[in-house]
Design an enzyme around this catalytic site. Sequence first.
Site, short mmCIF file in Angstrom:
data_model
loop_
_atom_site.label_atom_id
_atom_site.label_comp_id
_atom_site.label_asym_id
_atom_site.label_seq_id
_atom_site.Cartn_x
_atom_site.Cartn_y
_atom_site.Cartn_z
N PRO A 93 0.80 -1.23 0.00
CG PRO A 93 -0.99 -1.61 1.45
CD PRO A 93 0.32 -2.20 1.01
CB CYS A 94 0.81 4.05 -2.39
SG CYS A 94 1.31 2.94 -3.71
N PRO A 95 -0.49 4.69 0.58
CG PRO A 95 -2.82 4.58 0.89
CD PRO A 95 -1.64 3.79 0.37
N PRO A 96 0.79 5.21 3.19
CG PRO A 96 1.19 3.27 4.42
CD PRO A 96 0.64 3.75 3.10
CG PHE A 97 5.60 5.13 2.20
CD1 PHE A 97 6.42 5.22 3.32
CD2 PHE A 97 5.05 3.91 1.89
CE1 PHE A 97 6.68 4.12 4.11
CE2 PHE A 97 5.30 2.79 2.68
CZ PHE A 97 6.12 2.89 3.79
#
Length: 433
Positions: free
Chosen positions: A86-90
């Site tokens: 998943p991309c949202p954390p970064f």
Amino acid sequence: MSDINVVEICAGAGGQSLGLHLAGFRHRLAVELDPTAAETLRTNMERLHPDEDMTSLVAVGDVASEAVWQPEAHRGEVTLLAGGVPCPPFSVAGKQLGSSDERDLFAWAVNLAGRIQPEAVLLENVRGLNDARFGGYRQAVVDQLGAYGYVADWKLLEAKDYGVPQLRPRMVLVALRKEYVDYFEWPEPKPTSATVSSTIAGLMGVNGFPYLDEWVERADKIAPTIVGGSKKHGGADLGPTRAKRAWEALWVDAHGLANAAPGPDWDRDADQNKRGPKLTVDMVKRLQGWLDEPSYEWKFVGQKTSRYRQIGNAFPPPVARAVGESIARALRKDKAAGTPRGDLRMHDEVYHVMRDRAEYMTAHRISKLLGGRISVEDVEKRITLIQHDFVVEQRGPAGRRSYLLGEWKAFQGQADHIRHEAFAERKRLGRIS
């Protein structure tokens, strides 16, 4: 190696899957959370692997749940572990919470490499992971993989350098067993001559769009990054405000998608058309790297918004193929790389020293151990950033404070981690994507 295989996590609808297939890898397993994306993956895997049992080849559900699959069952039998966690954390479009975001699976994927012990690892994520904010995080990934027996390297790759007519910068991690390292080289960038209009003009004009020639001229540029978004936001569109402005400069209305290409009665002066024509899902698919070639054939299932999100969130197949071919050459030891691998980037020297020494140290002591290359003030700033993703114990008064690096806050399979509760709540709300 005559048979190179892959276990792929967070596989999505198969952009990376197709690229790796074209690079010569055969899937042992693909795991995906979203049922519709998994159905797209299964539909196409049936064509690529007609003799395989799809129930064992595509697993649907939380990749970190052993009720969905058992990683140890693949230990010692996997050539490549790959995925796009998943991309949202970064993402700079979000809060960049890193390890504090319950969706973060990067550290878990690194831990997974230790459990499965593949010959190589390929993980990709958004450009935000390259920010200074995540220097310690990246270094932790490299160091942990090193402890498992791999040499890991990060590189920022742009889709436009590998045959895809959009920017789409992505942080890509490749880790290899030491015996293969001298045979690996990152794929050479080959800037594309393709543009938005040269790629989809045929699709845009199929219904008799009266302003096609003008549109071709105005859209003769590289596209901004296509953004798939998530279920917690509304319908499909082509990205945030800055991206919408970039699309409008190409005479494309980014506020949603069309069901069909514009017809002969399309009125450029109508209020709903003043930004330009909207793209269709098939146009976005082509711009995302599903080329107009038989080998890139890929059928997407689901409603329009779902299909768009599957495409928009994918790793463009030509980029995955280029990286996959570089890894395959290294695994087969085709030829020694022209670039020595001893120049791997140090992402955070402060984190590295703190991890290596595992003792309380002042900022002055850390600076001294680094030969004064980083000032005491900058060491303190670096530690402040490291604290976002790692426990850092402190003792002593200001000015003489010492620090000890503790555990990684990220999810690595801990039974008591906040991810479990947050994941269950997101699932209840239907916001898992």
